[in-house]
Motif scaffolding. Structure first.
Motif, PDB file in Angstrom:
ATOM      1  N   GLN A 174       0.835  -1.190   0.000  1.00  8.52           N
ATOM      2  CA  GLN A 174       0.000   0.000   0.000  1.00  8.52           C
ATOM      3  C   GLN A 174       0.877   1.249   0.000  1.00  8.52           C
ATOM      4  OE1 GLN A 174      -3.032  -0.365  -0.571  1.00  8.52           O
ATOM      5  NE2 GLN A 174      -3.901  -2.103   0.526  1.00  8.52           N
ATOM      6  N   THR A 175       0.394   2.297  -0.646  1.00  7.67           N
ATOM      7  CA  THR A 175       1.033   3.602  -0.581  1.00  7.67           C
ATOM      8  C   THR A 175       0.356   4.431   0.510  1.00  7.67           C
ATOM      9  OG1 THR A 175      -0.483   4.646  -2.150  1.00  7.67           O
ATOM     10  CG2 THR A 175       1.434   3.480  -3.071  1.00  7.67           C
ATOM     11  N   ARG A 176       0.867   5.619   0.733  1.00  3.63           N
ATOM     12  CA  ARG A 176       0.253   6.478   1.751  1.00  3.63           C
ATOM     13  C   ARG A 176      -1.177   6.857   1.374  1.00  3.63           C
ATOM     14  NH1 ARG A 176       3.130  12.445   0.928  1.00  3.63           N
ATOM     15  NH2 ARG A 176       3.518  12.287  -1.311  1.00  3.63           N
ATOM     16  N   PHE A 177      -1.511   6.770   0.084  1.00  3.22           N
ATOM     17  CA  PHE A 177      -2.860   7.109  -0.352  1.00  3.22           C
ATOM     18  C   PHE A 177      -3.783   5.894  -0.387  1.00  3.22           C
ATOM     19  CE2 PHE A 177      -0.043  10.310  -2.230  1.00  3.22           C
ATOM     20  CZ  PHE A 177      -0.601  11.456  -1.687  1.00  3.22           C
ATOM     21  N   SER A 178      -3.262   4.731  -0.752  1.00  2.00           N
ATOM     22  CA  SER A 178      -4.116   3.540  -0.868  1.00  2.00           C
ATOM     23  C   SER A 178      -4.299   2.790   0.447  1.00  2.00           C
ATOM     24  CB  SER A 178      -3.534   2.577  -1.915  1.00  2.00           C
ATOM     25  OG  SER A 178      -2.345   1.954  -1.458  1.00  2.00           O
ATOM     26  N   ASP A 179      -3.496   3.085   1.451  1.00  3.76           N
ATOM     27  CA  ASP A 179      -3.529   2.333   2.701  1.00  3.76           C
ATOM     28  C   ASP A 179      -4.872   2.515   3.429  1.00  3.76           C
ATOM     29  OD1 ASP A 179      -3.002   1.063   5.100  1.00  3.76           O
ATOM     30  OD2 ASP A 179      -1.065   2.034   5.407  1.00  3.76           O
ATOM     31  N   PRO A 180      -5.609   1.419   3.673  1.00  3.46           N
ATOM     32  CA  PRO A 180      -6.887   1.545   4.394  1.00  3.46           C
ATOM     33  C   PRO A 180      -6.717   1.745   5.888  1.00  3.46           C
ATOM     34  CG  PRO A 180      -6.486  -0.743   3.853  1.00  3.46           C
ATOM     35  CD  PRO A 180      -5.374   0.046   3.207  1.00  3.46           C
ATOM     36  N   ARG A 181      -5.498   1.571   6.388  1.00  5.50           N
ATOM     37  CA  ARG A 181      -5.173   1.767   7.799  1.00  5.50           C
ATOM     38  C   ARG A 181      -6.146   1.012   8.696  1.00  5.50           C
ATOM     39  NH1 ARG A 181      -3.731   6.354   4.950  1.00  5.50           N
ATOM     40  NH2 ARG A 181      -1.541   6.947   5.172  1.00  5.50           N
ATOM     41  N   ARG A 182      -6.834   1.714   9.591  1.00  3.97           N
ATOM     42  CA  ARG A 182      -7.671   1.044  10.590  1.00  3.97           C
ATOM     43  C   ARG A 182      -8.836   0.283   9.968  1.00  3.97           C
ATOM     44  NH1 ARG A 182      -7.994   6.165  10.246  1.00  3.97           N
ATOM     45  NH2 ARG A 182      -9.945   7.305   9.870  1.00  3.97           N
ATOM     46  N   HIS A 183      -9.117   0.527   8.689  1.00  5.48           N
ATOM     47  CA  HIS A 183     -10.227  -0.154   8.018  1.00  5.48           C
ATOM     48  C   HIS A 183      -9.781  -1.391   7.248  1.00  5.48           C
ATOM     49  CE1 HIS A 183     -12.795   3.184   9.075  1.00  5.48           C
ATOM     50  NE2 HIS A 183     -12.105   4.049   8.350  1.00  5.48           N
ATOM     51  N   ALA A 184      -8.535  -1.792   7.376  1.00  4.25           N
ATOM     52  CA  ALA A 184      -8.004  -2.883   6.545  1.00  4.25           C
ATOM     53  C   ALA A 184      -8.835  -4.148   6.653  1.00  4.25           C
ATOM     54  CB  ALA A 184      -6.554  -3.164   6.938  1.00  4.25           C
ATOM     55  N   ALA A 185      -9.337  -4.459   7.840  1.00  5.27           N
ATOM     56  CA  ALA A 185     -10.103  -5.700   8.020  1.00  5.27           C
ATOM     57  C   ALA A 185     -11.377  -5.727   7.183  1.00  5.27           C
ATOM     58  CB  ALA A 185     -10.440  -5.885   9.499  1.00  5.27           C
ATOM     59  N   LEU A 186     -11.868  -4.556   6.773  1.00  7.45           N
ATOM     60  CA  LEU A 186     -13.064  -4.537   5.922  1.00  7.45           C
ATOM     61  C   LEU A 186     -12.818  -5.202   4.579  1.00  7.45           C
ATOM     62  CD1 LEU A 186     -14.289  -0.871   6.558  1.00  7.45           C
ATOM     63  CD2 LEU A 186     -15.340  -2.980   7.413  1.00  7.45           C
ATOM     64  N   PHE A 187     -11.547  -5.250   4.145  1.00  8.66           N
ATOM     65  CA  PHE A 187     -11.209  -5.885   2.870  1.00  8.66           C
ATOM     66  C   PHE A 187     -11.087  -7.408   2.985  1.00  8.66           C
ATOM     67  CE2 PHE A 187      -8.967  -1.788   1.297  1.00  8.66           C
ATOM     68  CZ  PHE A 187     -10.155  -1.313   0.772  1.00  8.66           C
ATOM     69  N   ASP A 188     -10.953  -7.922   4.196  1.00 12.03           N
ATOM     70  CA  ASP A 188     -10.729  -9.363   4.373  1.00 12.03           C
ATOM     71  C   ASP A 188     -11.803 -10.221   3.712  1.00 12.03           C
ATOM     72  OD1 ASP A 188      -8.404  -8.854   5.756  1.00 12.03           O
ATOM     73  OD2 ASP A 188      -9.272  -9.180   7.747  1.00 12.03           O
ATOM     74  N   PRO A 189     -13.115  -9.913   3.848  1.00 11.46           N
ATOM     75  CA  PRO A 189     -14.137 -10.791   3.261  1.00 11.46           C
ATOM     76  C   PRO A 189     -14.297 -10.653   1.753  1.00 11.46           C
ATOM     77  CG  PRO A 189     -15.025  -9.436   5.068  1.00 11.46           C
ATOM     78  CD  PRO A 189     -13.732  -8.846   4.657  1.00 11.46           C
ATOM     79  N   LEU A 190     -13.643  -9.683   1.126  1.00 11.15           N
ATOM     80  CA  LEU A 190     -13.846  -9.452  -0.297  1.00 11.15           C
ATOM     81  C   LEU A 190     -13.259 -10.589  -1.119  1.00 11.15           C
ATOM     82  CD1 LEU A 190     -13.165  -5.622  -0.746  1.00 11.15           C
ATOM     83  CD2 LEU A 190     -15.220  -6.807   0.037  1.00 11.15           C
ATOM     84  N   PRO A 191     -13.826 -10.850  -2.284  1.00 13.08           N
ATOM     85  CA  PRO A 191     -13.265 -11.877  -3.164  1.00 13.08           C
ATOM     86  C   PRO A 191     -11.858 -11.494  -3.609  1.00 13.08           C
ATOM     87  CG  PRO A 191     -14.913 -10.574  -4.332  1.00 13.08           C
ATOM     88  CD  PRO A 191     -14.998 -10.179  -2.892  1.00 13.08           C
ATOM     89  N   ALA A 192     -11.019 -12.490  -3.815  1.00 10.91           N
ATOM     90  CA  ALA A 192      -9.627 -12.226  -4.199  1.00 10.91           C
ATOM     91  C   ALA A 192      -9.480 -12.210  -5.719  1.00 10.91           C
ATOM     92  CB  ALA A 192      -8.702 -13.259  -3.573  1.00 10.91           C
ATOM     93  N   ASP A 193     -10.402 -11.573  -6.397  1.00  9.14           N
ATOM     94  CA  ASP A 193     -10.297 -11.456  -7.851  1.00  9.14           C
ATOM     95  C   ASP A 193     -10.740 -10.063  -8.272  1.00  9.14           C
ATOM     96  OD1 ASP A 193     -13.167 -11.574  -9.368  1.00  9.14           O
ATOM     97  OD2 ASP A 193     -13.258 -12.646  -7.451  1.00  9.14           O
ATOM     98  N   PRO A 194     -10.146  -9.531  -9.325  1.00 13.87           N
ATOM     99  CA  PRO A 194     -10.425  -8.149  -9.734  1.00 13.87           C
ATOM    100  C   PRO A 194     -11.889  -7.883 -10.074  1.00 13.87           C
ATOM    101  CG  PRO A 194      -8.400  -8.933 -10.747  1.00 13.87           C
ATOM    102  CD  PRO A 194      -9.050 -10.130 -10.105  1.00 13.87           C
TER     103      PRO A 194
END
Length: 282
Positions: free
Chosen positions: A6-26
């Motif tokens: 992650q870059t300083r702009f793309s980093d979800p920081r404290r919200h990172a866990a929200l991405f965990d359930p997402l599918p691993a495909d574009p």
């Protein structure tokens, strides 16, 4: 550059866990992003001024702050368009890039002009590019286009457009935000700025399309040799030239006219320009 980080702009920081359930495909991630974000102009929704400030969120964690202020449900749970994060193509892309990187998939944003919006005008646009293990694939998560050519008929990267303009092959006034908008939002100076934006995004500074710093200017100026060099290197790097990629990294790091400092000007649409501080507490 490691595009899984992650870059300083793309980093979800404290919200990172929200991405965990997402599918691993574009494609799956793109569907979730379309549920999260809405374009501030193209949606046709008349957002009040306080909601329009969301277009300057700049950082993914602040975009997700806006979502969390209205929703406590997982990111894939449906949101009405009027309650989505107000942004633009850059924000759809950065959310997609952030989620892909979270899944360990190399991803980056590409800045240029789309040929698939208007038959007579090439509209400024930002899309996602990800590495599938063998090649880079461009995808437009805003428009639900899973495989976009980075050439005529798809998204033309800013470097390609600039080079074609310098060779006298295109009408550069047909490249910009829109054919009916002020002249400063299209043409040679506009494309010149987008070459700088393309380089900045490639080097991990995924800034807003109305951020102003260094050599970004409303006038074409006379320092065109530097823009020519950047455009040539970007195209060579796209073709797989690793030495060009290294030269881009060195040039971006060493040339203060190209990379943003701590403070930039945010020339937000529909509001007076203001100063923005890119340094944030860790």
């Amino acid at each position: 550059m490691d595009y899984t980080r992650q870059t300083r702009f793309s980093d979800p920081r404290r919200h990172a866990a929200l991405f965990d359930p997402l599918p691993a495909d574009p494609d799956g991630i793109g569907a979730v992003v379309r549920n999260l974000a809405v374009h501030y102009r193209a949606s046709g929704i008349d957002f009040p001024p306080d909601r329009l400030t969301e277009i300057d969120s700049r950082w993914v964690d602040r975009m997700l702050d806006a979502d969390r202020s209205r929703h406590s449900t997982p990111l894939a749970e449906p949101r009405p368009p009027s309650e989505r994060i107000v942004g633009c193509c850059r924000d759809f892309t950065l959310l997609t890039v952030a989620a892909l990187r979270h899944k360990g998939i190399p991803a980056r944003s590409r800045v240029g002009f789309g040929d698939y919006f208007d038959p007579t005008f090439h509209i400024d646009h930002v899309i996602t590019e990800y590495w599938d293990g063998a090649r880079w694939i461009a995808t437009d998560s805003q428009m639900d286009l899973p495989d976009v050519r980075l050439s005529e008929g798809g998204l033309r990267p800013a470097a390609q457009v600039w080079a074609a303009y310098r060779r006298g092959e295109i009408d550069v006034d047909t490249f910009g935000v829109g054919p009916d908008l002020p002249a400063e939002l299209r043409g040679a100076a506009f494309v010149r700025n987008y070459v700088i934006y393309e380089l900045a995004h490639r080097r991990g500074d995924e800034l807003l399309l109305w951020d102003v710093w260094g050599d970004v200017s409303l006038t074409l100026g006379d320092n065109l040799g530097l823009i020519d060099e950047i455009a040539d290197l970007l195209q060579s790097a796209d073709a797989g030239d690793r030495s060009a990629e290294r030269k881009l990294a060195d040039l971006y790091a060493s040339e203060p006219r190209l990379h943003p400092g701590r403070h930039i000007t945010c020339a937000t649409p529909n509001r007076p320009p203001s100063e923005a501080d890119l340094h944030r507490p860790t």
